[in-house]
Design an enzyme around this catalytic site. Structure first.
Site, PDB file in Angstrom:
ATOM      1  CB  SER A 138     -31.998  43.326  24.296  1.00  0.00           C
ATOM      2  OG  SER A 138     -31.825  43.744  25.622  1.00  0.00           O
ATOM      3  CE  LYS A 164     -30.397  41.008  26.873  1.00  0.00           C
ATOM      4  NZ  LYS A 164     -28.946  40.828  26.665  1.00  0.00           N
ATOM      5  CE  LYS A 166     -30.842  44.471  28.907  1.00  0.00           C
ATOM      6  NZ  LYS A 166     -29.489  43.970  29.241  1.00  0.00           N
ATOM      7  CG  ASP A 192     -29.284  40.889  30.683  1.00  0.00           C
ATOM      8  OD1 ASP A 192     -28.714  40.703  31.780  1.00  0.00           O
ATOM      9  OD2 ASP A 192     -28.724  41.433  29.706  1.00  0.00           O
ATOM     10  CD  GLU A 217     -27.419  38.589  28.954  1.00  0.00           C
ATOM     11  OE1 GLU A 217     -28.407  38.314  28.238  1.00  0.00           O
ATOM     12  OE2 GLU A 217     -26.579  39.438  28.637  1.00  0.00           O
ATOM     13  CG  ASP A 242     -23.303  40.607  29.280  1.00  0.00           C
ATOM     14  OD1 ASP A 242     -22.146  40.952  28.984  1.00  0.00           O
ATOM     15  OD2 ASP A 242     -24.295  41.307  28.973  1.00  0.00           O
ATOM     16  CE  LYS A 266     -23.511  42.474  25.865  1.00  0.00           C
ATOM     17  NZ  LYS A 266     -23.949  43.302  27.027  1.00  0.00           N
ATOM     18  N   GLY A 294     -25.170  42.545  22.446  1.00  0.00           N
ATOM     19  CA  GLY A 294     -25.100  43.872  21.833  1.00  0.00           C
ATOM     20  C   GLY A 294     -24.919  44.950  22.878  1.00  0.00           C
TER      21      GLY A 294
END
Ligand code: OSB
Ligand code: MG
Length: 374
Positions: A138, A164, A166, A192, A217, A242, A266, A294
């Site tokens: 990530s 991934k 952000k 995400d 996400e 998420d 998670k 995570g």
């Protein structure tokens, strides 16, 4: 049978190698709460509370979790024997709303304890079926598309099996385009948003469909299941939720409404392993893939996540970066590593979480400690 005698709560400070920025905030040094649980039979177990310093990802913080554990949760587990850790959600949820990360920390510690009492690996105790789990990275928001693309390239070359990135308004389409161009068409890529958009941005987000992402996400707010369903109708890219998924019921709602096609589990967010397994099972029955997210965990939290990710329907790479991605030095031995194929090995030949806590190091970075007794 679990008969907890005492729980030691510690707050440690673990500096990140570099700040981690997501749409809702930035983290430089992690303040992490570790739990050490002592059973009457002499067994000692560990867990980590994943609540952050600020309430940007969820309402909880390390300080609210500390309060919840000391005032409401620990007294319940210290006062009576527990037949099985799967009994804990019922014990915790009666009269205590929310505080999932605090509940999860105690519950997951009890799973480690129960596994150690039985002499089996935590992964086996949870129903895991793999001895290696695929890992994704990530990558936080970077200053420029090019800087992000270079990061993504380095991660892919290291072996990560899913990249991934952000995103947020102003750092999205051009950034994702740059990464796709750098990595080529076939690398597993996703974005995400950590709730940075509203349904009014739908036409903007549709542009992401051009980049063949395996998922986007949490584009919208945590409570926006209906709006996620509306957005999913307009996107070809699957939505993964998420923040929105905090219970088995909420996972069922997502599926029924078509609000998403993938779930990031998670265990901290949903209250622990029992609920995580419930979500895993519901998704498996409905053909919904899941993967393990995570929360910038130390090596203790990583152990719990790796064990969970060994369950059969965790069919996509998890955010299970090795220790060296975030830390100069981790709190466990051996530290978590990733092989060249981007796989993390599940410690299937050791009881419980399968790593040792480096007590000298933990002591040296502990800034607050409290002992809770029966
Ligand atoms: O949304 O998945 C997220 C970290 C903090 C808060 C939220 C998220 C994340 C990550 C980090 O993406 C994943 C990791 O621990 O490597
Ligand atoms: Mg996320």
């Amino acid at each position: 049978m679990i008969e907890l005698q005492r729980i030691v709560l510690r707050e440690i400070r673990l500096p990140l190698k570099e700040p981690f920025r997501i749409s809702s905030g930035v983290v430089k040094d992690r303040r992490i709460c570790l739990l050490e649980l002592f059973d009457a039979d002499g067994t000692v177990a560990w867990s980590e509370c994943v609540a952050g310093e600020n309430p940007n990802y969820s309402a909880e913080t390390i300080d609210t979790a500390w309060l919840a554990i000391t005032e409401w949760l620990a007294p319940r587990v210290l006062s009576k024997p527990i037949a099985h850790p799967a009994d804990l959600p019922a014990l915790f949820d009666k009269g205590i709303c929310g505080h999932n990360m605090a509940k999860a920390a105690v519950e997951m510690g009890c799973w480690d304890l129960a596994a150690r009492q039985r002499g089996v690996p935590l992964s086996e105790m949870l129903g895991g079926s793999r001895d290696r789990v695929a890992t994704g990275i990530s990558i936080g928001i970077q200053a420029t598309p090019d800087a992000l693309a270079q990061r993504a390239r380095a991660a892919f070359d290291q072996g990560y099996r899913k990249i991934k990135v952000k995103i947020e308004p102003g750092a999205d389409i051009d950034y994702v385009r740059a990464v796709r161009k750098e990595l080529g068409p076939s690398v597993h890529m996703m974005a995400d948003a950590n709730s940075a958009y509203t349904l009014a941005d739908a036409a903007h987000l549709v542009q992401l469909d051009a980049f063949n992402l395996i998922m986007i996400e949490q584009p919208l707010s945590r409570d926006d299941l209906l709006r996620h369903a509306e957005l999913q109708k307009r996107l070809t890219t699957p939505i993964c939720l998420d923040e929105s998924i905090t219970s088995v019921d909420r996972a069922e709602d997502m599926i029924a409404l078509g609000a998403g096609r993938i779930i990031n589990i998670k265990p901290g967010r949903v209250g622990g392993f029992t609920v995580s397994k419930g979500i895993h099972d519901v998704c498996q029955r409905s053909g919904i893939p899941v993967w393990c997210g995570g929360m910038l965990e130390s090596g203790v939290g990583r152990a719990h996540n790796v064990a969970l990710a060994s369950l059969p329907n965790f069919s996509l790479p998890g955010d299970l970066s090795p220790s060296a991605r975030y830390w100069e030095r981790d709190v466990v031995t051996p530290e978590w590593t990733m092989d060249k194929e981007g796989m993390v090995h599940v410690p299937v030949d050791k009881p419980g979480i399968g790593v040792n806590v480096d007590m000298d190091f933990v002591d040296s970075i502990t800034v607050r400690q409290e002992e809770l007794r029966r």
